[in-house]
Scaffold this motif. Structure first.
Motif, PDB file in Angstrom:
ATOM      1  N   ALA A 162       0.839  -1.194   0.000  1.00  0.00           N
ATOM      2  CA  ALA A 162       0.000   0.000   0.000  1.00  0.00           C
ATOM      3  C   ALA A 162       0.878   1.249   0.000  1.00  0.00           C
ATOM      4  O   ALA A 162       1.885   1.319   0.709  1.00  0.00           O
ATOM      5  CB  ALA A 162      -0.906  -0.004   1.227  1.00  0.00           C
ATOM      6  N   LEU A 163       0.491   2.241  -0.803  1.00  0.00           N
ATOM      7  CA  LEU A 163       1.246   3.500  -0.885  1.00  0.00           C
ATOM      8  C   LEU A 163       0.618   4.519   0.063  1.00  0.00           C
ATOM      9  O   LEU A 163      -0.073   5.440  -0.361  1.00  0.00           O
ATOM     10  CB  LEU A 163       1.242   4.032  -2.321  1.00  0.00           C
ATOM     11  CG  LEU A 163       1.737   3.089  -3.407  1.00  0.00           C
ATOM     12  CD1 LEU A 163       1.704   3.783  -4.764  1.00  0.00           C
ATOM     13  CD2 LEU A 163       3.145   2.580  -3.100  1.00  0.00           C
ATOM     14  N   ILE A 164       0.852   4.344   1.358  1.00  0.00           N
ATOM     15  CA  ILE A 164       0.240   5.201   2.370  1.00  0.00           C
ATOM     16  C   ILE A 164       1.329   5.776   3.270  1.00  0.00           C
ATOM     17  O   ILE A 164       2.090   5.034   3.883  1.00  0.00           O
ATOM     18  CB  ILE A 164      -0.767   4.415   3.232  1.00  0.00           C
ATOM     19  CG1 ILE A 164      -1.865   3.812   2.353  1.00  0.00           C
ATOM     20  CG2 ILE A 164      -1.383   5.310   4.299  1.00  0.00           C
ATOM     21  CD1 ILE A 164      -2.786   2.869   3.098  1.00  0.00           C
ATOM     22  N   ASN A 165       1.437   7.100   3.316  1.00  0.00           N
ATOM     23  CA  ASN A 165       2.386   7.798   4.186  1.00  0.00           C
ATOM     24  C   ASN A 165       3.833   7.361   3.931  1.00  0.00           C
ATOM     25  O   ASN A 165       4.673   7.411   4.839  1.00  0.00           O
ATOM     26  CB  ASN A 165       2.030   7.566   5.667  1.00  0.00           C
ATOM     27  CG  ASN A 165       0.634   8.035   6.009  1.00  0.00           C
ATOM     28  OD1 ASN A 165       0.106   8.954   5.401  1.00  0.00           O
ATOM     29  ND2 ASN A 165       0.020   7.410   6.993  1.00  0.00           N
ATOM     30  N   LEU A 166       4.148   6.963   2.697  1.00  0.00           N
ATOM     31  CA  LEU A 166       5.481   6.437   2.408  1.00  0.00           C
ATOM     32  C   LEU A 166       6.561   7.506   2.421  1.00  0.00           C
ATOM     33  O   LEU A 166       7.750   7.181   2.521  1.00  0.00           O
ATOM     34  CB  LEU A 166       5.493   5.733   1.052  1.00  0.00           C
ATOM     35  CG  LEU A 166       4.773   4.393   0.964  1.00  0.00           C
ATOM     36  CD1 LEU A 166       5.044   3.760  -0.393  1.00  0.00           C
ATOM     37  CD2 LEU A 166       5.218   3.445   2.072  1.00  0.00           C
ATOM     38  N   ALA A 167       6.180   8.769   2.330  1.00  0.00           N
ATOM     39  CA  ALA A 167       7.182   9.834   2.334  1.00  0.00           C
ATOM     40  C   ALA A 167       7.954   9.877   3.646  1.00  0.00           C
ATOM     41  O   ALA A 167       9.043  10.458   3.713  1.00  0.00           O
ATOM     42  CB  ALA A 167       6.520  11.189   2.076  1.00  0.00           C
ATOM     43  N   PHE A 168       7.416   9.246   4.689  1.00  0.00           N
ATOM     44  CA  PHE A 168       8.097   9.210   5.981  1.00  0.00           C
ATOM     45  C   PHE A 168       9.032   8.010   6.124  1.00  0.00           C
ATOM     46  O   PHE A 168       9.781   7.924   7.098  1.00  0.00           O
ATOM     47  CB  PHE A 168       7.067   9.160   7.117  1.00  0.00           C
ATOM     48  CG  PHE A 168       6.260  10.404   7.274  1.00  0.00           C
ATOM     49  CD1 PHE A 168       6.806  11.544   7.845  1.00  0.00           C
ATOM     50  CD2 PHE A 168       4.941  10.451   6.841  1.00  0.00           C
ATOM     51  CE1 PHE A 168       6.053  12.698   7.993  1.00  0.00           C
ATOM     52  CE2 PHE A 168       4.182  11.597   6.992  1.00  0.00           C
ATOM     53  CZ  PHE A 168       4.742  12.729   7.568  1.00  0.00           C
ATOM     54  N   ASP A 169       8.970   7.069   5.198  1.00  0.00           N
ATOM     55  CA  ASP A 169       9.706   5.810   5.359  1.00  0.00           C
ATOM     56  C   ASP A 169      11.152   5.933   4.883  1.00  0.00           C
ATOM     57  O   ASP A 169      11.402   6.394   3.758  1.00  0.00           O
ATOM     58  CB  ASP A 169       9.014   4.692   4.585  1.00  0.00           C
ATOM     59  CG  ASP A 169       7.833   4.119   5.342  1.00  0.00           C
ATOM     60  OD1 ASP A 169       7.407   4.740   6.333  1.00  0.00           O
ATOM     61  OD2 ASP A 169       7.341   3.052   4.954  1.00  0.00           O
ATOM     62  N   PRO A 170      12.107   5.472   5.689  1.00  0.00           N
ATOM     63  CA  PRO A 170      13.512   5.543   5.263  1.00  0.00           C
ATOM     64  C   PRO A 170      13.894   4.500   4.232  1.00  0.00           C
ATOM     65  O   PRO A 170      14.833   4.702   3.461  1.00  0.00           O
ATOM     66  CB  PRO A 170      14.281   5.313   6.576  1.00  0.00           C
ATOM     67  CG  PRO A 170      13.344   4.523   7.433  1.00  0.00           C
ATOM     68  CD  PRO A 170      11.956   4.991   7.073  1.00  0.00           C
TER      69      PRO A 170
END
Length: 349
Positions: A109-117
């Protein structure tokens, strides 16, 4: 007037006409930032503030995300395997690429991925931009080449203006495509569920009685919070959760080569989890009840590199049927219907 002056005037007039007819002269680089709706409690908890892309980059990325020209045979877009109604995930256990072939893992799922390292089930890349580059050339996904994608986008009528507004020129290249896709995916933020209303806003009746009992289990006896904590509902780590005693997919270990990483996969977010099935890296569980039962009946103690947090599940939780129903009811409260129906994410008209 001499013939010489007349000839020079004609050249000058022709140049003016040519400049006037060049459509790029009427386009502008648009730099207005795209507002990102991230609650303060998320920013404060994570200690990270996202840099907003421009609105023009997001608009371009939205077009590209839904464009099947990125695939070899024009049959697959990013949205084919990341459906908005399913939390930008895939209802197929293994995603279907060009020519109807199956991929090797379930699409995350492409959810809140901008926070993932780190991204993908195996953590192979460290940015949304890097992530956007890979599916296009993957032989089981889009199976295209970047030169051919660039040629298709450059030759059409739609994209030159969109690229100019996003980047200051009409030139199309893979780097800009990936940057635009990353800009769009940065906006896929989900923090508006009944759980958020209850836990962060203090609205007591946001959860029904079953979900409330599930809340107690999630943070208590079932100990789900060890891996699915904070506003992202994931600790962003890679773990073996006792799926198999013998590995058929090495996960993170395939990327790092470290024997201690073999069989570890990214802990997924539980946001919108009720609509993002099937579950696990290979989509082996069709329902949330099956997922709960995996931990309830006992994980595989023979799984290589079994995470220490999983040892409490080796003998199983022995939850009652009502407990399991309540736990599922609580996880259903992570569903953000505003996110799932946001027209800003849908195919552009």
């Amino acid at each position: 007037m001499s013939m010489r002056l007349t000839f020079r005037a004609a050249i000058a007039l022709g140049a003016l006409v040519t400049l006037g007819c060049n459509p790029e002269r009427h386009w502008e680089l648009l730099t207005e930032p795209h507002a990102l709706d991230v609650p303060d409690h998320v920013t404060n908890y994570l200690g990270v503030e996202l840099t907003p892309p421009t609105h023009a980059q997001v608009r371009l990325g939205r077009h590209l995300f839904h464009d099947r020209q990125l695939s070899l045979d024009g049959s697959v877009s990013c949205a084919s395997c990341h459906m908005q109604s399913r939390g930008f995930s895939d209802p197929n256990a293994l995603s279907i690429g060009v020519n109807g072939g199956e991929g090797d893992r379930n699409a995350m799922a492409l959810i809140n991925l901008a926070f993932d390292p780190l991204l993908f089930w195996d953590g192979r890349v460290s940015s949304l931009k890097e992530q956007a580059l890979l599916p296009v050339v993957h032989p089981l996904e889009m199976a295209e080449t970047w030169p051919d994608v660039v040629g298709k986008l450059q030759s059409g009528d739609r994209y030159p203006k969109l690229f100019f507004e996003a980047f200051g020129s009409a030139e199309v290249d893979s780097n800009r495509v990936a940057e635009a896709l990353a800009a769009f995916e940065t906006t896929l933020l989900s923090f508006d569920s009944p759980y958020d209303a209850f836990f962060y806003e203090g609205i007591a009746d946001a959860l029904n009685e079953s979900a409330m009992r599930g809340f107690e289990l999630f943070f208590g006896e079932a100990e789900c919070v060890h891996c699915h904590a904070g506003p992202l509902l994931t600790d962003q780590t890679f773990k073996s959760n006792g799926l198999d005693g013998t590995l058929t997919d090495l996960g993170l270990g395939e990327v790092t080569g470290d024997p201690l990483d073999m069989g570890k996969f990214k802990v997924p977010t539980l946001r919108n989890i009720a609509v993002t099935g099937p579950y696990m890296h290979d989509g082996r569980f069709s329902t949330l009840m099956e997922v709960v039962e995996h931990y309830n009946s006992g994980v595989s103690s023979l799984a290589p590199n079994l995470d220490p947090d999983m040892h409490i599940y080796e003998e199983g939780l022995q939850l009652s049927e009502q407990d399991k129903l309540d736990l599922v009811a609580f996880m259903e409260s992570f569903t953000d219907t505003t996110f799932l129906n946001n027209e800003a994410f849908s195919p552009p008209q």
